[in-house]
Design an enzyme around this catalytic site. Structure first.
Site, PDB file in Angstrom:
ATOM      1  N   GLY A  72      67.677   8.516  36.892  1.00 20.06           N
ATOM      2  CA  GLY A  72      65.853   8.001  36.754  1.00 20.06           C
ATOM      3  C   GLY A  72      65.063   8.503  37.948  1.00 20.06           C
ATOM      4  O   GLY A  72      63.895   9.214  37.402  1.00 20.06           O
ATOM      5  N   ASP A  93      70.945  -3.771  37.595  1.00 24.85           N
ATOM      6  CA  ASP A  93      71.587  -2.211  37.113  1.00 24.85           C
ATOM      7  C   ASP A  93      72.662  -2.361  36.980  1.00 24.85           C
ATOM      8  O   ASP A  93      73.584  -1.088  37.484  1.00 24.85           O
ATOM      9  CB  ASP A  93      71.305  -1.120  36.934  1.00 24.85           C
ATOM     10  CG  ASP A  93      70.798  -0.300  36.064  1.00 24.85           C
ATOM     11  OD1 ASP A  93      71.421  -0.233  35.311  1.00 24.85           O
ATOM     12  OD2 ASP A  93      70.687   1.256  36.918  1.00 24.85           O
TER      13      ASP A  93
END
Length: 832
Positions: free
Chosen positions: A502, A616
């Site tokens: 990302g 995450d």
């Protein structure tokens, strides 16, 4: 074979049939000259005329007609042309009358052979045409060579001049001067550096350096309307196993208003090289080709595309790169071909003057692809562009050698440097004043890394930081110059990309001192940006632990956001579980990886004044070194935990789908137990070796966590484990591992164990796998979690690992203590 200096055509009879071209071109000028021949030569459907029959064509004071029957050229389809040559001792000229002005091919054939006492391999000479230098200080040592040029002829005559160097000779075996269709070279193209539009191509001369048929065989001149040769791409692929060939001639449709077969034949557009990703919908790599070129020139790079792989429009999106530049992002072949599936089209790009001797072209997946990623390329042409002096020769690329020229250059350089220095000083003064004013106002418009640990300094043993102190004044001492990052990554070579996330692409690199690094370069278009960049630096500069990936440095020059980490040789845990074809991990290896990861997360949660929540946790963020030791990575989403008098942090939900804590998602309240939930998903991922979300599976199997919990509660977890582990896991070890994962996935965070408890239970599961413990009343326990931590205080003073040592390890680096040794005190009666 062709390279940057040699463009050699070995004309073989192609296996392709002679095509019937719908866009046949009849040249107005079509001079085919067999130099030095006594009679005309016919082959391949074309007639070459002996230059002796052109009375006014050749102007020379002295020349020699040479012939050979050398066997070294007998295999070449052009061998009749190379059997004779005309040798010049003085400057000599061929003058061609031009019937139609405009762009023309000039093809020059050279093959040096011994004729009487003349050795043509020692020849050194130059060739000019129109106002262009085609060759200078040119020599051909051996093998037939054909040089192809495209020149815009603006006069009634085209003169090609051969000039021997001092005490040398010049020669030529054959010459072609053939007019070309106007459509072949448009006037404008996309400029890569600087980005924008490039105009004026019509006036330039070009040398064909490479002409490649991607995914297909050689194409001979007989199968091309403009008598071109196309060579296969296999020898130019940087990583051949990442590419595969596709052929679909029937799909090619030459549409009105698009390219004709004069641009490229059907046999180019009907074949392609594509990503070798059909078996893995998560493939994420580029297909890259590398070509040798001469430095110091700009190049016109023409890419040919034709969607012969899609079943319908708007299926295929991909990115195109030339060198380190994004040439085309999210290319949609349907839009580019006017919504005609299988319609050919091409794109022209102009490079900046090249410093190196390589040009790399890459195609890779776009984020717009929802299913199987793919990228294709059908054909490629690389053409050297004449410089400001009209030269295509490396030897004449340097401008101005006389004293007057040097003086002019010195004056120009002095003025430019002086102006730049003044501008830089003015810029520094402006920034200094602005920052001073902003500091007075308590504001900051540019990010400067903050001091960490409330002013506590750290040192960084990087080659570039020289061990400087980490503080706001020194920008943490981690800063690495952009030029060093460029050098480490070969100027962000696309073939060095080892991952895309990302934040941006991750490149493999090597610093000047030999340190291997992973370089994460922020994508300006990414939704992750400055906040994640800053968080990553702050987090990793605080923590040092053998199970956390180490930060080597960062770079924030030129509006870049670049993070440099230690290089992890074996990549991600995810890649070793599924999708990449890597060898399967043993159960012990998987257990040790889970234990190492748990140690890293436990340290994050307990090793600092406030807990740090990773936010995450997933298999793609667990990296493995050369010894398969696990390290937790990617702290861009990390958050500092709640204050002592608080139970949670209220924050926007962030994380990865499939790993996200449902309680955190519902209530937007973040705690360390959110990491514990995500880690529980990783445990089942490790056991089952499948994606956490797989829409291709039946509905009840799509979500791994739900599916695995169903079997765990049945007590039949062995039914869904990775088949490669079948029969290799002791039942007690599997039961304990499953119980641990089940506890991690409890609906409410308060019911989940801490990472310390998870760590202890994983160590216990490993002990159960490696040896059966005699007389252990807890061996069959189904509720070891929650019982282990209180037992720490039951260690007697003679235990090999003291309570004080354990407590120290929980707030520092747990890896310094053998967890197997610690746990042995729990499972042996004398340790209780």
């Amino acid at each position: 074979m062709m390279d940057g200096r040699k463009f050699t055509f070995i004309f073989g009879f192609s296996i392709l049939p002679l095509l019937c071209f719908s866009a046949s071109f009849v040249p107005q000028d079509n001079y085919l000259i067999d130099c030095g021949a006594a009679s005309n030569t016919s082959f391949g459907g074309r007639n070459f005329t002996a230059d002796a029959f052109y009375k006014d064509l050749l102007s020379t004071k002295r020349d020699v007609l040479a012939t050979t029957s050398s066997k070294s050229i007998a295999s070449s389809a052009d061998s009749p042309l190379y059997q004779t040559a005309r040798i010049f001792n003085e400057q000599s000229k061929y003058k061609f009358s031009i019937n139609q002005k405009g762009r023309h091919w000039i093809r020059l054939y050279f093959y040096p052979f011994q004729y009487q006492n003349i050795d043509m391999s020692t020849a050194n000479f130059s060739v000019t045409a129109q106002n262009n230098v085609l060759l200078s200080d040119f020599a051909v040592q051996k093998n037939p060579v054909m040089k192809e040029y495209s020149v815009n002829v603006t006069s009634d005559n085209l003169v090609i001049t051969f000039t021997p160097s001092k005490n040398s000779i010049a020669f030529v075996n054959a010459i072609e001067v053939v007019s070309l269709p106007d459509e072949l070279i448009a006037d404008d193209a996309s400029s890569l550096n600087p980005p924008g539009s490039f105009t004026g191509l019509v006036t330039l001369a070009f040398e064909t350096v490479w002409r490649i048929n991607m995914g297909g065989p050689s194409i001979s001149p007989a199968n091309d309307t403009l008598r071109r040769t196309w060579v296969p791409d296999q020898n130019f692929l940087v990583t051949p196993n990442l590419a595969t060939n596709v052929t679909n001639m029937a799909a090619v449709t030459y549409a009105d208003g698009g390219p004709t077969e004069n641009i490229a034949p059907r046999s180019v557009y009907g074949t392609a090289t594509e990503m070798n990703s059909s078996s893995d919908p998560r493939s994420n790599f580029n297909v890259t080709w590398q070509f040798d070129v001469d430095p110091g020139f700009q190049y016109l790079v023409r890419l040919h595309f034709c969607d012969i792989v899609s079943k319908s429009l708007n299926e295929l999106y991909f990115n195109v790169y030339v060198n380190s530049y994004m040439a085309d992002k999210d290319m949609d072949l349907s839009v580019s071909s006017n919504n005609v599936l299988g319609a050919p089209f091409y794109k022209d790009f102009v490079t900046g003057p090249t410093d190196g001797k390589k040009i790399r072209v890459s195609v890779g997946p776009s984020s717009l692809n929802r299913d199987y990623p793919n990228a294709i390329l059908n054909g490629l042409e690389i053409m050297k562009m004449s410089n400001s002096k009209g030269s295509l020769s490396v030897a004449t690329a340097v401008i101005g050698t006389g004293s007057s020229s040097k003086n002019k250059v010195a004056i120009i350089v002095g003025v430019v440097v002086g102006t730049l220095c003044a501008m830089v000083l003015a810029g520094f003064f402006f920034v200094f004043c602005r920052r001073k004013r902003l500091r007075r106002q308590g504001l900051s418009k540019t990010w400067v890394p903050i001091s960490i640990n409330d002013g506590i300094s750290h040192t960084m043993g990087s080659k570039y930081s020289n061990g400087t102190t980490l503080s706001a004044a020194s920008n943490l001492g981690y800063r690495i110059p952009f030029v060093a990052v460029q050098e480490a990554t070969n100027n962000f070579d696309e073939s060095w990309v080892i991952g895309i996330g990302g934040f941006g692409k991750v490149y493999k690199g090597e610093l000047n001192d030999g340190t291997k690094v992973a370089v994460k370069r922020g994508n300006p278009r990414s939704q992750q940006g400055l906040a994640e960049f800053r968080t990553e630096i702050e987090m990793l500069s605080q923590f040092r632990h053998r199970h956390l990936v180490s930060l080597i440095g960062y770079c924030d020059e030129k509006n870049e956001m670049i993070l440099i980490y230690e290089y992890m040789e074996n990549g991600t845990l995810k890649s070793h579980l599924y999708g990449s074809g890597l060898p399967s991990l043993s159960w012990k290896e998987r257990m040790e990886i889970c234990i190492g990861s748990a140690r890293g997360l436990h340290y994050l949660h307990t090793g600092y004044a406030k807990a740090v929540i990773h936010r995450d946790v997933k298999s793609a963020n667990i990296l493995l070194d050369e010894n398969l030791m696990a390290k937790v990575a990617d702290f861009g989403l990390s958050k500092t935990g709640p204050e002592i008098d608080q139970t949670h942090v209220s924050t926007a939900v962030k994380g990865s789908f499939g790993y996200l804590d449902p309680e955190y998602f519902r209530r937007q309240q973040l705690t360390e137990k959110s990491d514990v939930y995500s880690f529980g998903v990783v445990l089942f991922e490790v056991l089952c070796a499948r994606p956490v979300i797989d829409p291709s599976l039946p509905r009840e199997m799509v979500n791994l966590a739900e599916w695995a919990m169903k079997w765990q509660k049945k007590g039949q977890l062995e039914q869904i484990i990775d088949p490669t582990l079948a029969g290799k896991i002791r039942p007690d070890s599997l039961r304990k591992f499953g119980e641990t994962a089940e506890k991690c996935l409890a609906d409410f965070g308060v019911d989940r164990p801490s990472m310390g408890d998870v760590l202890w239970n994983l160590e216990y599961a490993l002990q159960l796998q490696e040896a059966v413990v005699q007389g252990d009343p807890e061996e069959n326990s189904t509720n070891m979690i929650g019982e282990l931590s209180p037992q720490i205080n039951n260690f007697n003073h003679d235990a090999s690992v003291s309570v004080a040592q354990f407590e120290a390890s929980t707030t520092d680096d747990l890896s310094g203590v053998s967890m197997s040794t610690v746990f042995s005190q729990l499972v042996k009666s004398e340790g209780r």
